[in-house]
Design a protein around this motif. Structure first.
Motif, PDB file in Angstrom:
ATOM      1  N   LEU A  19       0.819  -1.064   0.037  1.00 50.26           N
ATOM      2  CA  LEU A  19      -0.116   0.124   0.013  1.00 50.26           C
ATOM      3  C   LEU A  19       0.975   1.211   0.084  1.00 50.26           C
ATOM      4  CD1 LEU A  19      -3.048   1.101   0.112  1.00 50.26           C
ATOM      5  CD2 LEU A  19      -2.491   1.058   2.624  1.00 50.26           C
ATOM      6  N   LEU A  20       2.069   1.182   0.577  1.00 50.02           N
ATOM      7  CA  LEU A  20       2.876   2.314   0.716  1.00 50.02           C
ATOM      8  C   LEU A  20       4.014   2.626  -0.322  1.00 50.02           C
ATOM      9  CD1 LEU A  20       3.120   1.961   4.526  1.00 50.02           C
ATOM     10  CD2 LEU A  20       1.998   3.929   3.621  1.00 50.02           C
ATOM     11  N   GLY A  21       4.093   1.215  -1.000  1.00 49.94           N
ATOM     12  CA  GLY A  21       5.228   1.172  -1.761  1.00 49.94           C
ATOM     13  C   GLY A  21       6.653   1.121  -1.261  1.00 49.94           C
ATOM     14  N   SER A  22       6.594   0.719  -0.225  1.00 52.42           N
ATOM     15  CA  SER A  22       7.811   0.652   0.731  1.00 52.42           C
ATOM     16  C   SER A  22       8.321  -0.750   0.844  1.00 52.42           C
ATOM     17  CB  SER A  22       7.367   0.928   1.984  1.00 52.42           C
ATOM     18  OG  SER A  22       8.522   0.875   3.048  1.00 52.42           O
ATOM     19  N   SER A  23       9.551  -0.897   0.867  1.00 57.31           N
ATOM     20  CA  SER A  23      10.067  -2.242   1.196  1.00 57.31           C
ATOM     21  C   SER A  23      10.696  -2.497   2.632  1.00 57.31           C
ATOM     22  CB  SER A  23      11.412  -2.287   0.361  1.00 57.31           C
ATOM     23  OG  SER A  23      12.538  -1.302   0.878  1.00 57.31           O
ATOM     24  N   HIS A  24      10.658  -1.407   3.514  1.00 57.80           N
ATOM     25  CA  HIS A  24      10.988  -1.757   4.825  1.00 57.80           C
ATOM     26  C   HIS A  24      10.143  -0.704   5.772  1.00 57.80           C
ATOM     27  CE1 HIS A  24      13.172  -3.096   8.104  1.00 57.80           C
ATOM     28  NE2 HIS A  24      13.684  -1.726   8.380  1.00 57.80           N
ATOM     29  N   LEU A  25       9.648  -1.240   6.807  1.00 51.51           N
ATOM     30  CA  LEU A  25       9.046  -0.184   7.819  1.00 51.51           C
ATOM     31  C   LEU A  25       9.691  -0.530   9.197  1.00 51.51           C
ATOM     32  CD1 LEU A  25       5.268  -1.220   7.284  1.00 51.51           C
ATOM     33  CD2 LEU A  25       6.620   0.689   6.466  1.00 51.51           C
ATOM     34  N   THR A  26      10.281   0.288   9.986  1.00 46.74           N
ATOM     35  CA  THR A  26      10.605   0.336  11.248  1.00 46.74           C
ATOM     36  C   THR A  26       9.881   0.913  12.208  1.00 46.74           C
ATOM     37  OG1 THR A  26      12.914   1.186  10.115  1.00 46.74           O
ATOM     38  CG2 THR A  26      12.645   1.535  12.525  1.00 46.74           C
ATOM     39  N   LEU A  27       9.715   0.095  13.117  1.00 45.92           N
ATOM     40  CA  LEU A  27       8.704   0.386  14.217  1.00 45.92           C
ATOM     41  C   LEU A  27       9.137   1.193  15.402  1.00 45.92           C
ATOM     42  CD1 LEU A  27       6.096  -0.115  15.976  1.00 45.92           C
ATOM     43  CD2 LEU A  27       7.158  -2.150  16.882  1.00 45.92           C
ATOM     44  N   LEU A  28       8.785   2.314  15.503  1.00 45.33           N
ATOM     45  CA  LEU A  28       9.118   3.426  16.268  1.00 45.33           C
ATOM     46  C   LEU A  28       8.553   3.559  17.780  1.00 45.33           C
ATOM     47  CD1 LEU A  28       8.961   6.478  13.763  1.00 45.33           C
ATOM     48  CD2 LEU A  28      11.090   5.095  14.359  1.00 45.33           C
ATOM     49  N   TYR A  29       7.179   3.212  17.651  1.00 45.71           N
ATOM     50  CA  TYR A  29       6.566   3.402  18.899  1.00 45.71           C
ATOM     51  C   TYR A  29       5.147   2.422  18.923  1.00 45.71           C
ATOM     52  CZ  TYR A  29       2.678   5.482  21.829  1.00 45.71           C
ATOM     53  OH  TYR A  29       1.678   5.454  22.696  1.00 45.71           O
ATOM     54  N   LYS A  30       5.489   1.885  20.209  1.00 46.89           N
ATOM     55  CA  LYS A  30       4.162   0.780  20.431  1.00 46.89           C
ATOM     56  C   LYS A  30       3.710   1.081  21.761  1.00 46.89           C
ATOM     57  CE  LYS A  30       3.873  -4.355  20.674  1.00 46.89           C
ATOM     58  NZ  LYS A  30       2.916  -4.542  19.234  1.00 46.89           N
ATOM     59  N   GLY A  31       2.389   1.398  21.921  1.00 52.77           N
ATOM     60  CA  GLY A  31       1.801   1.897  22.781  1.00 52.77           C
ATOM     61  C   GLY A  31       1.812   0.882  24.054  1.00 52.77           C
ATOM     62  N   SER A  32       1.734  -0.444  24.155  1.00 50.15           N
ATOM     63  CA  SER A  32       1.594  -1.229  25.025  1.00 50.15           C
ATOM     64  C   SER A  32       3.102  -1.402  25.717  1.00 50.15           C
ATOM     65  CB  SER A  32       1.186  -2.523  24.660  1.00 50.15           C
ATOM     66  OG  SER A  32       2.106  -3.293  23.739  1.00 50.15           O
ATOM     67  N   ARG A 164       8.324   3.951  10.894  1.00 55.79           N
ATOM     68  CA  ARG A 164       8.756   5.040   9.897  1.00 55.79           C
ATOM     69  C   ARG A 164       8.560   4.185   8.552  1.00 55.79           C
ATOM     70  NH1 ARG A 164      13.631   6.077  12.266  1.00 55.79           N
ATOM     71  NH2 ARG A 164      14.809   4.242  11.245  1.00 55.79           N
ATOM     72  N   VAL A 165       8.505   4.800   7.400  1.00 51.61           N
ATOM     73  CA  VAL A 165       8.302   4.237   6.128  1.00 51.61           C
ATOM     74  C   VAL A 165       9.704   4.804   5.618  1.00 51.61           C
ATOM     75  CG1 VAL A 165       7.364   4.198   4.040  1.00 51.61           C
ATOM     76  CG2 VAL A 165       5.940   4.545   6.002  1.00 51.61           C
ATOM     77  N   GLU A 166      10.545   3.663   5.249  1.00 55.26           N
ATOM     78  CA  GLU A 166      11.953   3.919   5.253  1.00 55.26           C
ATOM     79  C   GLU A 166      12.458   4.533   3.592  1.00 55.26           C
ATOM     80  OE1 GLU A 166      14.203   4.026   7.249  1.00 55.26           O
ATOM     81  OE2 GLU A 166      13.428   2.853   8.773  1.00 55.26           O
ATOM     82  N   ASP A 167      11.462   4.221   2.647  1.00 59.22           N
ATOM     83  CA  ASP A 167      11.887   4.375   1.414  1.00 59.22           C
ATOM     84  C   ASP A 167      10.736   4.927   0.517  1.00 59.22           C
ATOM     85  OD1 ASP A 167      10.421   2.248   1.260  1.00 59.22           O
ATOM     86  OD2 ASP A 167      11.838   1.120   0.494  1.00 59.22           O
ATOM     87  N   TYR A 168       9.778   5.883   1.306  1.00 55.54           N
ATOM     88  CA  TYR A 168       8.768   6.322   0.738  1.00 55.54           C
ATOM     89  C   TYR A 168       9.416   7.390  -0.380  1.00 55.54           C
ATOM     90  CZ  TYR A 168       4.949   9.647   0.108  1.00 55.54           C
ATOM     91  OH  TYR A 168       3.805  10.177  -0.452  1.00 55.54           O
ATOM     92  N   ASN A 169       8.379   7.385  -1.417  1.00 58.92           N
ATOM     93  CA  ASN A 169       8.563   8.355  -2.541  1.00 58.92           C
ATOM     94  C   ASN A 169       9.621   7.700  -3.685  1.00 58.92           C
ATOM     95  OD1 ASN A 169       7.606  10.564  -3.861  1.00 58.92           O
ATOM     96  ND2 ASN A 169       9.447  11.809  -3.402  1.00 58.92           N
ATOM     97  N   ASP A 170       9.846   6.471  -3.344  1.00 56.57           N
ATOM     98  CA  ASP A 170      10.676   5.759  -4.354  1.00 56.57           C
ATOM     99  C   ASP A 170       9.944   5.477  -5.618  1.00 56.57           C
ATOM    100  OD1 ASP A 170      12.877   6.267  -2.806  1.00 56.57           O
ATOM    101  OD2 ASP A 170      13.178   4.150  -2.374  1.00 56.57           O
ATOM    102  N   PHE A 171       8.560   5.698  -5.745  1.00 52.03           N
ATOM    103  CA  PHE A 171       7.714   5.176  -6.931  1.00 52.03           C
ATOM    104  C   PHE A 171       6.919   6.286  -7.387  1.00 52.03           C
ATOM    105  CE2 PHE A 171       8.410   1.600  -3.934  1.00 52.03           C
ATOM    106  CZ  PHE A 171       8.576   0.410  -4.961  1.00 52.03           C
ATOM    107  N   LEU A 172       6.759   6.296  -8.990  1.00 55.56           N
ATOM    108  CA  LEU A 172       6.034   6.992  -9.586  1.00 55.56           C
ATOM    109  C   LEU A 172       4.647   6.898  -9.062  1.00 55.56           C
ATOM    110  CD1 LEU A 172       7.688   6.331 -13.061  1.00 55.56           C
ATOM    111  CD2 LEU A 172       8.085   8.464 -11.491  1.00 55.56           C
ATOM    112  N   GLU A 173       3.668   7.881  -9.518  1.00 51.15           N
ATOM    113  CA  GLU A 173       2.318   7.892  -9.057  1.00 51.15           C
ATOM    114  C   GLU A 173       1.422   6.804 -10.035  1.00 51.15           C
ATOM    115  OE1 GLU A 173       0.517  11.623  -8.781  1.00 51.15           O
ATOM    116  OE2 GLU A 173       1.707  12.402  -7.242  1.00 51.15           O
ATOM    117  N   SER A 174       1.934   6.786 -11.010  1.00 47.12           N
ATOM    118  CA  SER A 174       1.447   5.808 -12.075  1.00 47.12           C
ATOM    119  C   SER A 174       2.438   4.927 -13.081  1.00 47.12           C
ATOM    120  CB  SER A 174       0.264   6.661 -12.998  1.00 47.12           C
ATOM    121  OG  SER A 174       1.052   7.582 -13.866  1.00 47.12           O
ATOM    122  N   PRO A 175       2.203   4.071 -13.405  1.00 48.76           N
ATOM    123  CA  PRO A 175       3.206   3.088 -13.919  1.00 48.76           C
ATOM    124  C   PRO A 175       3.361   3.777 -15.542  1.00 48.76           C
ATOM    125  CG  PRO A 175       1.289   1.900 -13.833  1.00 48.76           C
ATOM    126  CD  PRO A 175       1.088   3.000 -12.963  1.00 48.76           C
TER     127      PRO A 175
END
Length: 507
Positions: A19-32, A164-175
């Motif tokens: 959905l985000l067009g991302s290859s890696h997500l880094t967990l920053l915050y977890k409420g519990s 944190r979305v590590e590589d956001y904006n690495d993709f074009l809006e449309s192919p």
């Protein structure tokens, strides 16, 4: 302290990355773990760049929001045209997503040091202490989403996570190239390939020559196509990586359809890999012999000596069906910029030679998942990847290029949906050469028909032409019939002369 673990399952995380067009997500915050407080939220999430908030309730709903802007401990609105809300849902074991885009970018995100994530006052997570948190859904025009759609009307949260979305904006809006990533479309294209017929009647199978440096994945491509059509992983062509070419013979690989065992109307031709040193790998002198059809299957290459008319197995008078109809240059997407100058010059010389011979050519960029790691799990983004587009725009033209991720499970729809159209595009590229031959033939017919007396005899093999009605079904036959009529030529024999065939005498 042990590493904080995500609550997302593997397939939920995969869908979120897609959905985000991302290859890696880094967990920053977890409420519990860190505490359901605004102070902890800002301590962990401020100035982190693009983030995605994921909330979980007791009814099994997973939902949240994305912003490309950094959180800050100040009271203000963040303008973000890329912000959206989402919900993940699982149905029959498959995770899908639904998004709700921001309608007014200026009101996309509200930040305050006393509050948690707040998307346009439509979706706001209240971090009220260390025991629990809740979400507030307000009906407004910033995001068109209801509490029922997002949360199932269950506003109490079991957990809240921010990544944190590590590589956001690495993709074009449309192919830049449209590909339908469905099994139905894949099967449709496979049927088109099965029924593909070259324009030239004497050619029942087009020959496609693959050329490229060692280790780029030429042989793996053959195996990939074989795997898709046979329905299981095959290894017909020798693959591997070494300092020298793994392929030492000229090999022709017909592709069989696993459904009924019939061969496809294409033959893959594999060669030695290109090497930068003279006297090693495929040499330019061999390309002409390959394309003109002088080199037989299983010919053992000798870098020191090129094949010649006196060589064993040399085909002195190759027919059109023995020649190469399309050349595909295979390149490693990760190594284009580090090619040695000698190897780059050899590639350029080869392309010039192929141009001189008038053979259509294409470029296949392999290992795109290494060039853009986000494609490892989401191959459908290959024609939106900025990294792929940047490499391609520098070195090749979009219209004559295809992308490939080699060797996956043939049941993987995204893999076969890029592998199969790749073969389709390459097959279509052969029609250019065939049409040039047709035009030359028709031009020759026009010239010789200008003589005062002329009889033209031959087996032109246009079986679908009906001379009585002056009609034909296929394109090539129609062109031939038009050429005959335009030059005032007539078929003199009307009855069958052999079996059901008519001997052609045009005058």
């Amino acid at each position: 302290m042990s590493a904080v673990k995500t609550r997302l399952t593997k397939d939920e995380e995969k869908e979120l990355k897609y959905l985000l067009g991302s290859s890696h997500l880094t967990l920053l915050y977890k409420g519990s773990v860190h505490g359901f407080t605004a102070a902890e939220f800002h301590a962990k999430c401020d100035n982190q760049g693009p983030t995605v908030t994921v909330a979980y309730n007791g009814s099994g709903f997973i939902f949240g929001g994305f912003t490309s802007q950094s959180y800050v401990s100040a009271q203000m609105c963040l303008t973000d045209k890329n912000a959206f809300l989402f919900r993940l849902r699982r149905k029959e074991g498959v995770v899908t997503s639904q998004t709700f885009v921001c309608q007014f970018a200026a009101n996309a995100v509200y930040v305050s040091q006393n509050n948690g994530p707040n998307f346009g006052n439509c979706f706001q997570i209240t971090l009220g202490g260390n025991s629990a948190s809740s979400v507030t859904i307000n009906a407004n025009q910033n995001y068109i989403a209801t509490a029922e759609e997002l949360t199932g009307n269950d506003l109490m949260l079991l957990e809240c996570e921010v990544y944190r979305v590590e590589d956001y904006n690495d993709f074009l809006e449309s192919p830049w190239r449209k590909v339908t990533w469905t099994a139905g479309e894949r099967n449709k294209i496979m049927e088109e390939i099965r029924s593909y017929k070259p324009y030239l009647n004497p050619v029942s199978q087009v020959r496609i020559l693959f050329v490229g440096p060692i280790g780029v994945g030429k042989s793996s491509f053959f195996n990939s196509v074989n795997s898709v059509f046979r329905g299981y992983v095959t290894g017909q062509a020798i693959t591997g990586s070494d300092n020298t070419s793994v392929t030492t013979q000229y090999r022709m690989y017909p592709v069989k359809d696993g459904r009924d065992g019939k061969t496809l109307p294409v033959i893959f031709c594999d060669t030695m890999g290109l090497e930068e040193k003279l006297g090693f790998g495929l040499e330019i002198d061999e390309i002409t012999n390959l394309i003109k059809g002088h080199i037989p299957d299983r010919y053992q290459f000798n870098s020191a000596v090129s094949i010649c008319p006196d060589s064993l197995g040399y085909i002195k008078s190759p027919a059109l069906k023995d020649q190469i109809h399309c050349v595909v240059f295979v390149i490693d997407g990760c190594k284009i910029e580090i090619l040695s100058e000698a190897l780059e010059q050899k590639l350029k010389q080869l392309r010039r030679k192929v141009n001189q011979l008038g053979v259509p050519q294409m470029v296949c960029m392999t290992k795109v998942d290494e060039l853009c790691p986000a494609l490892e799990d989401h191959l459908a983004y290959v024609y939106q990847s900025k990294a792929v587009v940047e490499q391609m725009s520098i070195h090749v033209q979009k219209r004559c290029s295809v992308m490939l991720h080699n060797y996956r499970d043939p049941a993987d729809c995204s893999f076969s949906c890029i592998c199969v159209p790749t073969l389709q595009n390459v097959s279509k590229g052969t029609s250019t050469k065939e049409e040039e031959v047709n035009e030359a033939f028709f031009k020759h017919m026009t010239n010789i028909s200008k003589t005062s007396e002329m009889v033209l005899m031959g087996d032109f093999n246009f079986l679908d032409i009906c001379w009585k009605n002056s009609a034909a079904k296929c394109k090539m036959s129609s062109q031939f019939l038009t050429c005959v009529e335009d030059n005032y030529l007539f078929q003199k024999v009307e009855d069958v002369t052999r079996g059901s065939s008519i001997f052609w005498i045009l005058s």
